[in-house]
Design a protein around this motif. Sequence first.
Motif, short mmCIF file in Angstrom:
data_model
loop_
_atom_site.label_atom_id
_atom_site.label_comp_id
_atom_site.label_asym_id
_atom_site.label_seq_id
_atom_site.Cartn_x
_atom_site.Cartn_y
_atom_site.Cartn_z
N LEU A 7 4.38 5.60 -4.56
CA LEU A 7 3.19 5.56 -5.40
C LEU A 7 2.40 4.28 -5.19
O LEU A 7 1.29 4.15 -5.67
N ARG A 8 2.98 3.31 -4.49
CA ARG A 8 2.28 2.04 -4.30
C ARG A 8 2.36 1.64 -2.85
O ARG A 8 3.44 1.57 -2.27
N GLU A 9 1.20 1.35 -2.27
CA GLU A 9 1.22 1.02 -0.85
C GLU A 9 1.83 -0.35 -0.60
O GLU A 9 2.24 -0.67 0.51
N ASP A 10 1.93 -1.20 -1.65
CA ASP A 10 2.50 -2.52 -1.43
C ASP A 10 4.01 -2.53 -1.65
O ASP A 10 4.62 -3.59 -1.65
N ASN A 25 8.32 -8.82 -5.16
CA ASN A 25 8.28 -7.97 -6.34
C ASN A 25 9.59 -8.09 -7.11
O ASN A 25 10.66 -8.28 -6.51
N SER A 71 -8.85 7.89 -4.91
CA SER A 71 -7.81 7.40 -3.99
C SER A 71 -7.47 8.47 -2.94
O SER A 71 -6.94 8.16 -1.89
N ASN A 101 11.17 -6.90 0.01
CA ASN A 101 10.54 -7.96 -0.79
C ASN A 101 10.85 -7.83 -2.27
O ASN A 101 10.23 -8.49 -3.08
#
Lengths: 631, 631
Positions: free
Chosen positions: A396-399, A429, A207, A404
């Motif tokens: 830690l998460r691109e989404d 989420n 990554s 949301n």
Amino acid sequence: MKLYLNNTPLDEAIEITREVCSKIVLESEIVDTVDALSRITYKAHYAKISSPHFTAAAMDGIATRFEYTLNADTNNPVTLREDMFEVVDTGDPINEPFDCVIMKEDLVEDSDGYVVRKSHVPYQNVRPIGEDIQFGEMIVPKKRKITPLDISSLLASKITKVEVYKNLKVGIIPTGDEIIDSSRDNIPSKGELLDFNSWTFKALVESYGVQGIRYDVVKDNKDDLKAAVMKATEECDMVILNAGSSKGRGDYAGSIIEDCGEKFFHGISIKPGKPASLGIINDTPIFGVPGYPVSAFFVIESLVKEGINSALNNITNIIKKNPKIDAYLSRKVVSSLKNDEYIRVKLGKVDEKVIAIPVGKGAGTTMSLTNADGYFIIPKDVEGLKASSKVNINLLREDFNPDNTLVSIGSHDIAMDIIADYFKDYGLNFSSTHTGSMGGIMALKRGETHIAPSHLLGENGVYNIEYCEKYLGKCVIIKFLKRIQGFIVEKGNPLNIRDFKDLERVNFVNRQKGSGTRMLLDYNIEKFDVNKSRIKGYDREEITHLSVAAQIKGGSADCGLGVLAAANMMGLDFIPVCSEDYDIILNREMLEDCRIKTFLEIITSKDFKERLNKIGGYDLTNAGEVVVLGG
Amino acid sequence: MKLYLNNTPLDEAIEITREVCSKIVLESEIVDTVDALSRITYKAHYAKISSPHFTAAAMDGIATRFEYTLNADTNNPVTLREDMFEVVDTGDPINEPFDCVIMKEDLVEDSDGYVVRKSHVPYQNVRPIGEDIQFGEMIVPKKRKITPLDISSLLASKITKVEVYKNLKVGIIPTGDEIIDSSRDNIPSKGELLDFNSWTFKALVESYGVQGIRYDVVKDNKDDLKAAVMKATEECDMVILNAGSSKGRGDYAGSIIEDCGEKFFHGISIKPGKPASLGIINDTPIFGVPGYPVSAFFVIESLVKEGINSALNNITNIIKKNPKIDAYLSRKVVSSLKNDEYIRVKLGKVDEKVIAIPVGKGAGTTMSLTNADGYFIIPKDVEGLKASSKVNINLLREDFNPDNTLVSIGSHDIAMDIIADYFKDYGLNFSSTHTGSMGGIMALKRGETHIAPSHLLGENGVYNIEYCEKYLGKCVIIKFLKRIQGFIVEKGNPLNIRDFKDLERVNFVNRQKGSGTRMLLDYNIEKFDVNKSRIKGYDREEITHLSVAAQIKGGSADCGLGVLAAANMMGLDFIPVCSEDYDIILNREMLEDCRIKTFLEIITSKDFKERLNKIGGYDLTNAGEVVVLGG
């Protein structure tokens, strides 16, 4: 026994890491241009042919000589006979003696040929040789990350191979007698540990944009370990030696680095992550990374990533950085003066403010990282941060998108996990943190959560309303479910547990203070006159129904209070005690929020109800009813 | 002949594209967890075992019963004999009847066993079963993009396979009788065109995060084309049919879509890119994309990418977006009222302002895209934008950083390309745009460039100073190189061109107005009394030395004025005429800038001088001398 690790400050460790890793020299390799996307050129590349490599039509029409059209205009049409032109499509060559193209839109065909009513100039509608690319022209300089559009120009100029930097190779060696490979289907026996770390490290370095090469697990045998380290340092540009970085029995990492090369530090002042080390063997930097997954992650994020970036800095200025976001702490966090402390958080936007909720302090809990949205660092020399302090979060998460995300803090029920799954169908989420019912109500009061799932039994025997009125005043309760609480016991109920009085003679496992289940226990202890001090394990706290069931399944406890679903999931028996209301508390304004509307849509859907019925122990008759409190 | 394409507005075309592509249904597949990085889960996954799956030591030390330590304190040490403990390392199982761990730091070994001076509680320093993960717990919900940390928890809970969405497959079919595969080593003959488009499209869709599948080139034969389209629409989720999207001879794309499926539009109001189409065959969206590479690129960026995003939107909210940056136009741009116009630009930061310099209008020039840093769109119904208008740029390169870029506008010399290559060694970019010497000076005056390379012959016979004083006043000249200008002619000089008078009898190719070479020509035409109107091709303008040489190489001209290096590169002959000063003009403040210091370091280096000497025709004796003008 003495303190055996030194405590190199993180800044200093990073400095050393950068210096060591910036000396890594990457070689080149030749790859096909069509496979070269995102590779970095090792040298400039120059066009091998011009493009176009012949004079070509720029339009569909006819190629002719401009001289034929010199006198043509609207009043003086000129007719071009068959030998005076050639029909061409865009891209066709212009053959001698022709020197211009007349677009078909400007032509009228008649029996003698084509009629033209405009004069043309030399090279009109013609693409000269090299219009796009000239032979010998530089197409890409060195150290260029190749884009799709570069591939276009490279191929157009007949550069079918490119010389690029080889990928940086990071070798990963998992070690330990107790470690078995988790990717295979073997079920671990007692004492065996799955090696998930090395696969995680491989994914992590990938990554970061480099290649991870995982080696097989090496037993705690100094010769085997040495052989593995020598091989990996030969084959890779950088090596991660996992576990054995502390100083237990069989922790050879530190001494192997000393034996075979040079060691720069062992032990850094971060928490978790302390027992990390760096050395060099075979001219290859080698990191000793601790075995606990959370410690390992932060060592890789703070040191190995720096090392990779330093090596790549020689060839590119595109280094992947964590996206960041500012947030406000939901509660006070204390930290040690001795170490830089890495704090995992969940995030959510409540009232236009992004709130960071610290989660999971244990160094061994991978799930706390999987569930975290990001982390921040409390520097050493700082004793901690007050609630509402502004912190800068590494995502830690691109989404992750705070807009949301519906934030839930409070009591845990398996139904909430299932809602998280449904939420994904709406592109949303669901972030849920388990603090028990009271913790949720207090978080709602402080404006740190959107909803607080709760099952607090009031003195009047009614659930939740008494606590809402006392702590929140104006608010809304969404009725969710009734669930059966009872004793979770071993299969067959060998100790014959039937009522609360029986708890005096068994090994109990309790829920944490402030949880609805704990309050239910205490309510019944008093009601049935049980002697609390005689309940062995009353002080042993778990924070979810499932973790209570897991203790009983594992044999470390005989009995706990919890829900049927948890007992079923673990294949345990269940003695029903009572049913209780598990509701959702929120502020009134949130009722209009689309995330709450989604929540309501899900809990009232047939599909959801069927899914919960399959698990059993739930009654959803009143699900979705809204009770407005505080006038 | 009539206008044969409709002109669907871009908004409408995007709307249709989204609707059509959002109906794409992606199936699932099972992959090994260790290979699942960045894949998107198709369903929720639940822990198959707890972690830890047995009660384990959380520290190195000894496992014992807490009861043994109940009375231990500093004054009452307790000695644990051999049968009262077991030595454990972190992660080891805790065996019956032991229930706590004493850290080795808290132990002193003596001849009878271990001495303890602290009381312990049950489960102290012990990791209970499921502390991290409980059997049955949800590890990841559906529609989650798997991170390295997810892999950690998945493997720790023994989920070795995951069900994920299949990658979106985009099929790419290159078509055309004249098209040959550019990835092979065949040298194209006259009339053949290299197929670099399909490889570029493959790289483009891959840069959007989906899979590109390139099919072999299909000849312009309706049956073959139909067979290829049927195969690709069976095998892929979306198809790009390249070229044949207009209506020349052999342009079958439109009719094939109509014959085999349904067509939604053909022709959209963007420039370049107009003749794009969308239809559906075999339930699979199929895009007709024009053959000109720049048109093709903008159709893919504006339509195909939207289609891909719409399809992916069903499963993820992580859609790659172009990074954007605000910039100010360096000059007026006119545009058509009928179309949305895509303008390619180079970017640079001059005096704290990011300047966008429009480059290359041709639809066929791949190099203009390779050299561009980004693009912006002028909407239809807007006639154009004034100089200094603020525009929002879509960046084409992730490594673009205006602070790292030295902007050069002005005269072109091959030495400038070589400097661009050297700049990369310093982690810097060199962005050079060729407008001729006067264009550079005017850009410098308007504050749009850092440096202006120039070779303008003054009336006093001295280079550059006169123009600097006239247009700039205070400024600095960095002396760079002397270069030999001369006639570039065919090998062997068959027309025996010797001096300017000879130009009256040959086919000439000129440089653009405002270029130093053009001025040199005009100066000499007057000096030698040449009749300008008799020079055939005087009005035919090329903008670089190399492009002049390319025209002669290709046979479309006999002679041009240019530098030796260009003649050498093309294998042509060269008749020296004079030598001239090619200098770098800049504002005085820039002398302190690190990019200028780098520039000076490069041009005065031995390595650089040797490289230019190899090319020949250069004299670098004065390179790096600074002349300050304007007192």
